[in-house]
Scaffold this motif. Sequence first.
Motif, PDB file in Angstrom:
ATOM      1  N   ARG A   1       9.128  -8.322  -2.518  1.00  0.00           N
ATOM      2  CA  ARG A   1       7.720  -8.202  -2.186  1.00  0.00           C
ATOM      3  C   ARG A   1       7.592  -7.592  -0.790  1.00  0.00           C
ATOM      4  O   ARG A   1       8.405  -7.830   0.109  1.00  0.00           O
ATOM      5  N   GLY A   2       6.556  -6.781  -0.595  1.00  0.00           N
ATOM      6  CA  GLY A   2       6.371  -6.123   0.691  1.00  0.00           C
ATOM      7  C   GLY A   2       6.184  -7.079   1.843  1.00  0.00           C
ATOM      8  O   GLY A   2       6.640  -6.821   2.970  1.00  0.00           O
ATOM      9  N   ASP A   3       5.510  -8.235   1.597  1.00  0.00           N
ATOM     10  CA  ASP A   3       5.295  -9.163   2.696  1.00  0.00           C
ATOM     11  C   ASP A   3       6.568  -9.903   3.079  1.00  0.00           C
ATOM     12  O   ASP A   3       6.729 -10.315   4.235  1.00  0.00           O
TER      13      ASP A   3
ATOM     14  N   TYR B   1       2.645  -5.906   9.626  1.00  0.00           N
ATOM     15  CA  TYR B   1       2.985  -5.393   8.302  1.00  0.00           C
ATOM     16  C   TYR B   1       1.898  -5.819   7.327  1.00  0.00           C
ATOM     17  O   TYR B   1       1.118  -6.746   7.593  1.00  0.00           O
ATOM     18  N   GLU B   2       1.840  -5.116   6.211  1.00  0.00           N
ATOM     19  CA  GLU B   2       0.875  -5.447   5.167  1.00  0.00           C
ATOM     20  C   GLU B   2       1.619  -5.962   3.939  1.00  0.00           C
ATOM     21  O   GLU B   2       2.837  -5.811   3.817  1.00  0.00           O
ATOM     22  N   ALA B   3       0.865  -6.559   3.030  1.00  0.00           N
ATOM     23  CA  ALA B   3       1.476  -7.105   1.816  1.00  0.00           C
ATOM     24  C   ALA B   3       2.127  -6.012   0.977  1.00  0.00           C
ATOM     25  O   ALA B   3       3.024  -6.277   0.174  1.00  0.00           O
ATOM     26  N   ASN B   4       1.697  -4.767   1.167  1.00  0.00           N
ATOM     27  CA  ASN B   4       2.303  -3.643   0.449  1.00  0.00           C
ATOM     28  C   ASN B   4       3.620  -3.195   1.080  1.00  0.00           C
ATOM     29  O   ASN B   4       4.263  -2.279   0.570  1.00  0.00           O
ATOM     30  N   GLY B   5       4.015  -3.813   2.196  1.00  0.00           N
ATOM     31  CA  GLY B   5       5.285  -3.482   2.838  1.00  0.00           C
ATOM     32  C   GLY B   5       5.187  -2.499   3.980  1.00  0.00           C
ATOM     33  O   GLY B   5       6.145  -2.343   4.743  1.00  0.00           O
ATOM     34  N   GLY B   6       4.058  -1.792   4.100  1.00  0.00           N
ATOM     35  CA  GLY B   6       3.914  -0.841   5.198  1.00  0.00           C
ATOM     36  C   GLY B   6       4.056  -1.541   6.542  1.00  0.00           C
ATOM     37  O   GLY B   6       3.376  -2.536   6.801  1.00  0.00           O
TER      38      GLY B   6
END
Length: 495
Positions: free
Chosen positions: A273-275, A337-342
């Motif tokens: 998961r991105g987070d 960071y964002e939940a999308n991983g960015g």
Amino acid sequence: MAGIGIHELMIECGVAFGTSGARGEVVAMTDRVCYGYTQGFLTYLAEQGEFGADRRVAIAGDLRPSTPRILAACARAIRDLGGVPVFCGYVPTPALALFSFAEGIPSLMVTGSHIPADRNGIKFYRPTGEVLKVDEAGISRQIVSFPADAFTDAGALAQDEVLPPITDVEAAYAQRYIDHFGSGALTGMRIGVYQHSAVGRDLLAAVLSALGAEITLLGRSETFVPVDTEALRPQDIELAREWTENGEFDAIVSTDGDSDRPLLSDARGSWLRGDVLGILCAAGIGATSVVTPISSNTALEMSGKFLRCRRTRIGSPYVIAAMSEEQLVGSSIVCGYEANGGFLLGTDIAGANGSVTRALPTRDAFLPLLVVLANRDLSIAQQLEKLPQRYTFSDRIAPFPPGMSERLFELLKAGEEEDQLALQTQLFGHFAGEARSIDLTDGVRATFLSGLVVHLRGSGNAPELRCYTEGDTEVIAKEANRLALDQVQSMFSEA
């Protein structure tokens, strides 16, 4: 033709304009609309003294079929305002941002990110960073005009706009990471690169190779594939498992369409998961302050790895604003960071051999991927095992029209907090138990006595309803998400 306000243009065409830029259906994003939004952005910057003597504007795009046409309309708008378009090619959004920040010039990226190819968008950057909420009103009040006879009734340019020769921005972006990690940082690693239609697919492979990894290119597509790092397609999940079945790879890496959101799988083909990837990256760079939206995994705070943790509304502008506040209180290494991983780097950090990696406060996919891969003491699975075992899952209902979304949130937010908690228990108690707290930072996020979290939010990018769930196991989080979305759908099917 008489001038028109950006706000009126937005209503007329139905293409939303905000801090994430403009985004909508390709058929609605006519040359006229894209021209007008670009002009509105630049006239606002001129008011702020940020579109002055230099007059250069960097532009780039992703690999969707509609991107070259939209780029041409944007270039025409730049020229008609006396500007000079600097075409940086089809490159990752953070590569464009790194260049434009270094040059101190505005920029725009034509991309719809992860959404399907029938939609597209334009993301705007000031010379010093992303467009923030404080800029949105200023851009929306701009009055723009169109050259006589330039557009057909369908909103297309009467003549083709030729883009200038490409200015290379990829080399500096790649060198940033080669310098930071050192040329042999990934020697001996076997990494699969899921390329699909990501604009940074070849550059990511080149950086991994330069760092010493043995790479295998996988899944390249010449048609656009809408890979959403927050809501992966079943086929993307299955592909990673198939590719890692015979034990050939230590990891699989990928990004979304404009390569500002990362995807990383472990050796078994399980996508992180991105987070969670964000927590590992923040720890890897020694962050003292970490900012992330309310939807991200609570293992961040539970890990105890960071002096300060901040939660914001969903969207990079909110994360960036909070990162700036963290810098003001004196935190030495600030990131978000964002939940999308960015991943957003708010302060400079030390790299290999005495190098310094400069801040890049916009979503980036390469840094989080490389930080986790470069941890040679622990495999990806071992790094995950050291975190508190909390699991998040997200999915969506699409389409979910804005009007339906408004009705849902009017219901969920009605009354006092005790009324809201009672409604959450009524709606989701059959699987989550009694609701104990509620957070209205962005949408409605309820935490239950069972430890489950259910977070509903309307998407700002598309007509859909997002649902984020968190639990003690992956199975629990995923099943809770399904049940929550089923409950919402049943509410409207009965209406």
